[in-house]
Structure formats: structure tokens, C-alpha cells
Design a protein around this motif. Structure first.
Motif, PDB file in Angstrom:
ATOM      1  N   CYS A   1       5.369  11.985  -9.720  1.00 42.36           N
ATOM      2  CA  CYS A   1       4.204  11.116 -10.070  1.00 42.36           C
ATOM      3  C   CYS A   1       2.880  11.738  -9.945  1.00 42.36           C
ATOM      4  N   ILE A   2       3.194  13.112  -9.981  1.00 43.12           N
ATOM      5  CA  ILE A   2       1.694  14.199 -10.059  1.00 43.12           C
ATOM      6  C   ILE A   2       1.770  15.047 -10.942  1.00 43.12           C
ATOM      7  N   ASN A   3       0.772  15.170 -11.934  1.00 41.61           N
ATOM      8  CA  ASN A   3       0.667  16.173 -12.850  1.00 41.61           C
ATOM      9  C   ASN A   3      -0.875  16.541 -13.016  1.00 41.61           C
ATOM     10  N   ALA A   4      -0.912  17.465 -14.050  1.00 45.48           N
ATOM     11  CA  ALA A   4      -2.459  17.797 -14.372  1.00 45.48           C
ATOM     12  C   ALA A   4      -3.436  16.605 -14.414  1.00 45.48           C
ATOM     13  N   ALA A   5      -2.939  15.692 -15.269  1.00 42.95           N
ATOM     14  CA  ALA A   5      -3.793  14.667 -15.541  1.00 42.95           C
ATOM     15  C   ALA A   5      -3.869  13.399 -14.659  1.00 42.95           C
ATOM     16  N   HIS A   6      -2.816  13.557 -13.447  1.00 41.20           N
ATOM     17  CA  HIS A   6      -2.925  12.834 -12.399  1.00 41.20           C
ATOM     18  C   HIS A   6      -2.474  13.383 -11.323  1.00 41.20           C
ATOM     19  N   PRO A   7      -3.580  14.132 -10.755  1.00 40.65           N
ATOM     20  CA  PRO A   7      -3.442  14.921  -9.253  1.00 40.65           C
ATOM     21  C   PRO A   7      -3.095  13.963  -8.235  1.00 40.65           C
ATOM     22  N   ALA A   8      -2.716  14.211  -7.162  1.00 38.39           N
ATOM     23  CA  ALA A   8      -2.483  13.358  -6.129  1.00 38.39           C
ATOM     24  C   ALA A   8      -3.839  12.605  -5.481  1.00 38.39           C
TER      25      ALA A   8
ATOM     26  N   ASP B   1       0.833  -1.307  -0.163  1.00 37.44           N
ATOM     27  CA  ASP B   1      -0.011   0.077  -0.129  1.00 37.44           C
ATOM     28  C   ASP B   1       0.994   1.067  -0.012  1.00 37.44           C
ATOM     29  N   MET B   2       1.986   1.352   0.755  1.00 39.68           N
ATOM     30  CA  MET B   2       2.765   2.347   0.899  1.00 39.68           C
ATOM     31  C   MET B   2       3.442   2.878  -0.557  1.00 39.68           C
ATOM     32  N   LEU B   3       3.933   2.065  -1.304  1.00 41.11           N
ATOM     33  CA  LEU B   3       4.508   2.271  -2.545  1.00 41.11           C
ATOM     34  C   LEU B   3       3.407   2.877  -3.403  1.00 41.11           C
ATOM     35  N   GLN B   4       2.172   2.074  -3.312  1.00 35.88           N
ATOM     36  CA  GLN B   4       1.124   2.588  -4.356  1.00 35.88           C
ATOM     37  C   GLN B   4       0.699   4.133  -3.981  1.00 35.88           C
ATOM     38  N   ARG B   5       0.839   4.513  -2.571  1.00 31.96           N
ATOM     39  CA  ARG B   5       0.286   5.922  -2.337  1.00 31.96           C
ATOM     40  C   ARG B   5       1.791   6.787  -2.648  1.00 31.96           C
ATOM     41  N   LEU B   6       2.810   6.519  -2.509  1.00 31.38           N
ATOM     42  CA  LEU B   6       3.824   7.436  -3.273  1.00 31.38           C
ATOM     43  C   LEU B   6       4.088   7.422  -4.276  1.00 31.38           C
ATOM     44  N   SER B   7       3.724   6.335  -5.087  1.00 31.41           N
ATOM     45  CA  SER B   7       3.891   6.394  -6.530  1.00 31.41           C
ATOM     46  C   SER B   7       2.230   7.005  -7.305  1.00 31.41           C
ATOM     47  N   ASN B   8       1.592   7.478  -6.252  1.00 36.54           N
ATOM     48  CA  ASN B   8       0.032   7.981  -6.881  1.00 36.54           C
ATOM     49  C   ASN B   8      -0.605   7.160  -7.820  1.00 36.54           C
TER      50      ASN B   8
END
Length: 358
Positions: A322-329, A265-272
Motif C-alpha cells: 500500500c506504499i509507493n512514491a505517490a503514496h508514502p507511508a 482505525d487499524m485497517l486504515q493504518r495498515l492499508s495506508n
């Protein structure tokens, strides 16, 4: 092999990391890209070229068998403490209950503080080991005379696996195109002192008891660490849920000298959500020669997972790369110790019931 491959005999991607630590720049980048791609689509891969020798793995399985061959009263000389906050020492069959995020959300589970989950017990036993420099998780060691050499070997093995974990973490950092500052951040968060080495034994059980759900091996769940390195014997029974078809589980056949890597779960969250936290379970082995007698007793199964976790006070938040306009946090920041407490709060009873020797 230098590329991520899947075949009839190896149904999930198999990634060779031998060139990541010793190859050219192109080979290193290719290995990191293959690993990242596999974990993006499945959250799960076989890994070879991981640096852990076959002889060392064979020795680790041998020590695991020696441990669980001890009499019950000897294993109970290093008991798992009551409750979930300290996850160290020996857990007898039925003590731990593995649960999923969906289980935690169920109203009846919340109303009964998890007791309804224990109507079907998990028939396995385990022994948890960590760093001696983690005062929040003190090791529960067997007396030296009970199993001479066990403490020395497992301590050495713990730190050997940490080397492999660090290499894989570096491959993830490269595959995600993290900045140098982000790499420093993720490496600092994973000092190695909050990892967990688990020795696991699934004793023989009538197949009918598993089929009728009278008992379970290990129910479907995700790991709440960053990622897990798993070494298993040749018994079989590990399954991965198809991330594109809920409820469909695929057998993860043992592959000689390969480790099984699954995202937590932690790496899923870190990698968004670039990486998927892989839902997996242990159930009946798929091969019929793994059963014996009229009751179809399953063969004993041994495995060794090594959970790679952030340090307890680490704030887990989506990495900027791992964050951008198409993929917000997608996730709010959370301290690892708070998330782990939420996930594990019903895993162990605060006052475990008395148990007879098995």
C-alpha cells in the motif's frame, strides 16, 4: 447479486460474498474487488453471503434480549472491571462513554481526564465477551444458574463469527493485492483471540432527551480495531458520516440478514488510507412507528457488533503493498495495545460511581 450495489432502499454498497468462498477464481476476485472498492470510498458496506445463518442470528438476538431482561442485580453478577484495561462483562447505562479521536484532542477533555465528556451520558447497556485463551482480557461470566446456556451459546457464536471475519480478512488481502508474505503477516496478526463480541441494548428513552442532548445513544466515533461486523434488529438509528462532507450523517437502514461492515482505525493504518475508518453513531430511529406515547419513547434497540482486532503486541505499520512514491507511508508504527489504550483511556472510570437499578 455479484456486484456492489446501492439503491434507494439500500443506500450503501451491498456486497455478496457467497462466491468468495465457493465460486470460480474470477467470481472470487470480483467479490474481493467489490468489497475493497466499497471500503475504499466509504469504509462501510452491507454484506450478504457472509456464512452466518438467519437462524443463528435470530438465536443470538433472542439470547441478547434474555440477558438484558434480567434484573439489574443479576446482570451485575458479571460487572465490567473498573477502568478501561479489561473490556469484558456487563456495563450498565452510563458506565461507558464513547468518544472520538477529536474528543481526545480537546484541551478541556485532557485537563479533566475526560470528565467533561460525561456531562452527557450514553444511555445504553452492553456485555463484552472474548476468547477464553486471552489472559489479558479475562471473561466476566454470569453464574450458570443466572442464565443457563448463555455462556455456551455466546462462546460458540464468538467462534462462528471469527470464521466470517477470517473470510473477510482474506477478501481484503486479495483486494489489496498483498504478497503471500504480507498475507501471512496480516493473518498471524489476527489470531482471533483478541476479538470482542459485544451484546448491546438501547433502552427506551424520550426522544426529546436525545434531541436536547440530555443523554446520548452512542456518539459519533470510529472503531479502533481493524474492522467490525455488526448485526442489528429492525429498529434503526445507526448512521454513517459522509466521508466527503463532515457533519452530514446518513441512515444505515437495517437490511434483513445482512451484516454491516465498517472499517476501523487499524485497517486504515495498515492499508495506508486505502480504506477509510468509518465514523458512525447511533441516534433516533428514522421511522415514526418506532416511537410510543406523548413522550415519544423510542423503541428498544438491540445490536451485536463483533470487533476484529489484531493481537495486543502486534506492531501496526503500513503494508508495503500500500506504499509507493505517490503514496508514502502516512503513519508511524504503533503497537495495537498502545493505540487501543490511547483511544479508550477515558471510556471507563477507574472508580465507577454507584448506580441504581434500571
Amino acid at each position: 447479486m455479484s456486484q456492489s450495489t446501492a439503491t434507494k432502499d439500500v443506500p450503501f454498497p451491498l456486497v455478496d460474498l457467497s462466491h468468495f468462498s465457493s465460486g470460480t477464481t474470477d467470481q472470487r476476485q470480483n467479490a474481493a474487488r467489490n468489497l475493497t472498492e466499497a471500503c475504499h470510498h466509504l469504509g462501510f458496506a452491507y454484506v450478504v453471503g457472509h456464512g452466518v445463518s438467519p437462524d443463528l442470528l435470530e438465536e443470538a438476538i433472542a439470547w441478547t434480549k434474555k440477558l438484558f431482561d434480567l434484573e439489574h442485580q443479576d446482570k451485575m453478577k458479571a460487572p465490567h472491571p473498573p477502568g478501561y484495561s479489561v473490556h469484558r462483562g456487563y456495563s450498565h447505562p452510563g458506565l461507558e462513554k464513547v468518544l472520538s479521536k477529536k474528543d481526545l484532542e480537546a484541551e478541556e477533555v485532557q485537563e479533566t481526564a475526560g470528565k467533561t465528556l460525561r456531562e452527557v451520558s450514553d444511555f445504553k447497556e452492553s456485555y463484552e465477551i472474548g476468547s477464553e485463551e486471552n489472559p489479558a482480557q479475562p471473561n466476566q461470566w454470569l453464574p450458570e444458574e443466572t442464565l443457563p446456556g448463555f455462556r455456551a451459546f455466546t462462546t460458540k457464536f464468538y467462534w462462528e463469527l471469527r470464521k466470517t471475519a477470517q473470510m473477510i480478512l482474506e477478501a481484503f488481502a486479495e483486494g489489496l493485492n498483498l504478497t503471500e508474505e504480507e498475507k501471512k503477516q496480516i493473518f498471524r496478526a489476527h489470531s482471533g483471540h483478541n476479538n470482542q463480541l459485544r451484546l448491546l441494548h438501547y433502552p427506551p428513552v424520550p426522544a426529546g432527551d436525545l434531541e436536547k442532548q440530555i443523554v446520548a445513544r452512542m456518539p459519533a466515533h470510529t472503531d479502533w480495531s481493524s474492522f467490525t461486523l455488526l448485526f442489528q434488529d429492525d429498529c434503526g438509528g445507526l448512521e454513517l458520516e459522509d466521508p466527503h462532507q463532515e457533519g452530514k450523517f446518513l441512515p444505515a437502514k437495517p437490511v434483513p440478514n445482512a451484516l454491516v461492515l465498517n472499517i476501523g482505525d487499524m485497517l486504515q493504518r495498515l492499508s495506508n488510507d486505502t480504506f477509510i475508518s468509518a465514523t458512525h453513531r447511533v441516534t433516533l430511529p428514522p421511522l415514526q412507528d418506532r416511537f410510543n406515547g406523548a413522550q415519544r419513547l423510542t423503541r428498544a434497540r438491540y445490536s451485536i457488533p463483533y470487533f476484529v482486532a489484531p493481537d495486543s503486541d502486534t506492531l501496526i505499520e503500513c503494508l508495503p503493498a500500500c506504499i509507493n512514491a505517490a503514496h508514502p507511508a502516512l503513519y508511524e508504527p504503533v503497537k495495537f495495545k498502545d493505540y487501543a489504550g490511547m483511544r479508550e483511556k477515558y471510556g471507563y472510570l477507574e472508580e465507577p460511581a454507584a448506580v441504581e437499578a434500571h
